[in-house]
Design a protein around this motif. Structure first.
Motif, PDB file in Angstrom:
ATOM      1  N   ASP A  55      42.935  61.783  29.322  1.00 15.63           N
ATOM      2  CA  ASP A  55      43.054  63.140  30.492  1.00 15.63           C
ATOM      3  C   ASP A  55      42.576  63.185  31.542  1.00 15.63           C
ATOM      4  N   SER A  56      42.343  61.292  32.076  1.00 18.77           N
ATOM      5  CA  SER A  56      42.212  61.161  33.612  1.00 18.77           C
ATOM      6  C   SER A  56      42.471  59.185  33.829  1.00 18.77           C
ATOM      7  N   ASP A  57      42.169  59.189  34.807  1.00 16.61           N
ATOM      8  CA  ASP A  57      42.973  57.757  34.677  1.00 16.61           C
ATOM      9  C   ASP A  57      41.456  56.428  34.297  1.00 16.61           C
ATOM     10  N   THR A  58      41.589  55.348  33.773  1.00 18.21           N
ATOM     11  CA  THR A  58      40.740  54.632  33.424  1.00 18.21           C
ATOM     12  C   THR A  58      40.859  53.120  33.808  1.00 18.21           C
ATOM     13  N   THR A  59      39.680  52.736  34.455  1.00 19.31           N
ATOM     14  CA  THR A  59      39.666  52.052  34.947  1.00 19.31           C
ATOM     15  C   THR A  59      38.931  50.207  34.073  1.00 19.31           C
ATOM     16  N   TRP A  60      39.815  49.640  34.080  1.00 19.11           N
ATOM     17  CA  TRP A  60      38.891  48.251  32.958  1.00 19.11           C
ATOM     18  C   TRP A  60      38.546  46.865  34.637  1.00 19.11           C
ATOM     19  N   GLN A  61      37.198  46.751  34.435  1.00 16.12           N
ATOM     20  CA  GLN A  61      36.541  45.903  34.542  1.00 16.12           C
ATOM     21  C   GLN A  61      37.048  44.712  34.614  1.00 16.12           C
ATOM     22  N   ILE A  62      38.364  43.395  34.450  1.00 12.87           N
ATOM     23  CA  ILE A  62      38.882  42.781  33.741  1.00 12.87           C
ATOM     24  C   ILE A  62      37.901  41.326  33.849  1.00 12.87           C
ATOM     25  N   GLY A  63      37.697  41.273  34.972  1.00 11.81           N
ATOM     26  CA  GLY A  63      36.997  39.817  35.416  1.00 11.81           C
ATOM     27  C   GLY A  63      36.737  39.236  36.449  1.00 11.81           C
ATOM     28  N   ASP A  64      36.335  38.635  36.885  1.00  9.05           N
ATOM     29  CA  ASP A  64      36.494  37.490  37.726  1.00  9.05           C
ATOM     30  C   ASP A  64      37.018  36.246  37.891  1.00  9.05           C
ATOM     31  N   VAL A  65      38.720  36.446  39.373  1.00  3.66           N
ATOM     32  CA  VAL A  65      38.989  35.010  39.360  1.00  3.66           C
ATOM     33  C   VAL A  65      38.831  34.616  40.398  1.00  3.66           C
ATOM     34  N   LYS A  66      38.424  32.352  39.920  1.00  2.00           N
ATOM     35  CA  LYS A  66      37.531  33.076  40.859  1.00  2.00           C
ATOM     36  C   LYS A  66      38.844  31.282  41.586  1.00  2.00           C
ATOM     37  N   VAL A  67      38.620  31.425  43.322  1.00  5.78           N
ATOM     38  CA  VAL A  67      39.727  29.817  43.575  1.00  5.78           C
ATOM     39  C   VAL A  67      38.612  28.836  44.922  1.00  5.78           C
ATOM     40  N   VAL A  68      39.301  28.126  44.596  1.00  6.72           N
ATOM     41  CA  VAL A  68      38.495  26.700  45.155  1.00  6.72           C
ATOM     42  C   VAL A  68      39.734  25.839  45.744  1.00  6.72           C
ATOM     43  N   SER A  69      39.711  25.816  46.563  1.00  5.55           N
ATOM     44  CA  SER A  69      40.504  25.094  47.803  1.00  5.55           C
ATOM     45  C   SER A  69      39.818  24.651  48.848  1.00  5.55           C
ATOM     46  N   ASN A  70      40.371  23.552  49.755  1.00  4.05           N
ATOM     47  CA  ASN A  70      40.329  22.781  50.605  1.00  4.05           C
ATOM     48  C   ASN A  70      41.281  22.600  50.985  1.00  4.05           C
ATOM     49  N   LEU A  71      42.333  23.444  50.859  1.00  6.14           N
ATOM     50  CA  LEU A  71      43.366  23.720  51.151  1.00  6.14           C
ATOM     51  C   LEU A  71      43.597  24.899  52.077  1.00  6.14           C
ATOM     52  N   LYS A  72      44.370  24.649  53.133  1.00  7.33           N
ATOM     53  CA  LYS A  72      44.831  26.186  54.533  1.00  7.33           C
ATOM     54  C   LYS A  72      46.261  26.442  53.705  1.00  7.33           C
ATOM     55  N   ASN A  73      46.364  27.717  53.926  1.00  2.00           N
ATOM     56  CA  ASN A  73      47.159  28.086  53.626  1.00  2.00           C
ATOM     57  C   ASN A  73      47.840  28.548  52.612  1.00  2.00           C
ATOM     58  N   TRP A  74      46.851  28.830  51.405  1.00  2.00           N
ATOM     59  CA  TRP A  74      47.483  29.280  49.897  1.00  2.00           C
ATOM     60  C   TRP A  74      47.369  30.590  49.863  1.00  2.00           C
ATOM     61  N   THR A  75      48.708  31.327  48.730  1.00  2.00           N
ATOM     62  CA  THR A  75      48.186  32.818  47.978  1.00  2.00           C
ATOM     63  C   THR A  75      47.982  32.464  46.578  1.00  2.00           C
ATOM     64  N   LEU A  76      48.007  33.208  46.492  1.00  2.00           N
ATOM     65  CA  LEU A  76      47.750  33.889  44.695  1.00  2.00           C
ATOM     66  C   LEU A  76      49.060  35.525  44.449  1.00  2.00           C
ATOM     67  N   LYS A  77      49.323  34.849  43.299  1.00  2.00           N
ATOM     68  CA  LYS A  77      50.678  35.039  42.594  1.00  2.00           C
ATOM     69  C   LYS A  77      50.461  35.771  41.281  1.00  2.00           C
ATOM     70  N   LEU A  78      51.147  36.833  41.220  1.00  2.00           N
ATOM     71  CA  LEU A  78      50.674  37.956  40.078  1.00  2.00           C
ATOM     72  C   LEU A  78      51.360  38.312  39.622  1.00  2.00           C
ATOM     73  N   GLU A  79      51.924  37.877  37.948  1.00  2.00           N
ATOM     74  CA  GLU A  79      53.657  38.875  37.842  1.00  2.00           C
ATOM     75  C   GLU A  79      53.197  39.107  36.145  1.00  2.00           C
ATOM     76  N   SER A  80      53.744  40.416  35.853  1.00  2.00           N
ATOM     77  CA  SER A  80      53.885  41.191  34.818  1.00  2.00           C
ATOM     78  C   SER A  80      54.327  40.481  33.414  1.00  2.00           C
ATOM     79  N   LEU A  81      54.224  40.627  32.468  1.00  2.00           N
ATOM     80  CA  LEU A  81      54.782  40.241  31.608  1.00  2.00           C
ATOM     81  C   LEU A  81      55.906  41.305  30.946  1.00  2.00           C
TER      82      LEU A  81
END
Length: 159
Positions: A55-81
């Protein structure tokens, strides 16, 4: 007068000793150090048993994504199967659209194609944590009963 001559002789002798050796020897010492890369990604556990509301949109709290980086210019990429859709495990033709958010990096993006975040800078030593949520979109029609699934691949990239 003898005193003035004696003082003048003393001053001349003192200056003469100071400059008698010519230039002072000098040299340089070069030194180098390095810092190892600290570049890691931690993803939430598999999310199971989510209930989809017809009957309505459902939101799931999947969890936390954690990034540790001492490098500049990083990106995160998402792809769906499954091309940004939840697919019925018994009938792949039955699909449900969803949107994904990852903190301030992605806000309700559609994963029909891969999505890449804006370029990011170094993180604090403890890293940055981004809440991952999936919003399953409602429909005016009933969804087919069953179990629906998709897999999102999260990749931490540094050029």
């Amino acid at each position: 007068m003898k005193k003035c001559a004696l003082v003048a002789l003393f001053v001349a002798a003192a200056f003469g000793m100071a400059f008698a050796g010519g230039t002072s020897p000098s040299g340089s010492v070069k030194f180098t150090g390095s810092i190892a890369e600290s570049f890691s990604l931690t993803l939430p556990q598999e999310y199971q048993n989510g209930v989809i509301n017809n009957d309505s949109d459902t939101t799931w709290q999947i969890g936390d994504v954690k990034v540790v980086s001492n490098l500049k210019n990083w990106t995160l990429k998402l792809e769906s199967l499954k091309g940004g859709k939840l697919a019925n495990t018994a009938d792949e033709n039955e699909k449900i659209a969803y949107k994904v958010s990852v903190g301030n990096l992605f806000s309700e993006v559609d994963l029909i194609g891969a999505q890449t975040s804006q370029v990011q800078g170094r993180t604090p030593k403890a890293g940055n944590t981004y809440a991952m949520t999936v919003k399953v979109l409602s429909s005016s029609d009933f969804y087919q009963a069953g179990t629906y699934t998709d897999t999102i691949t999260v990749t931490l990239i540094h050029p």
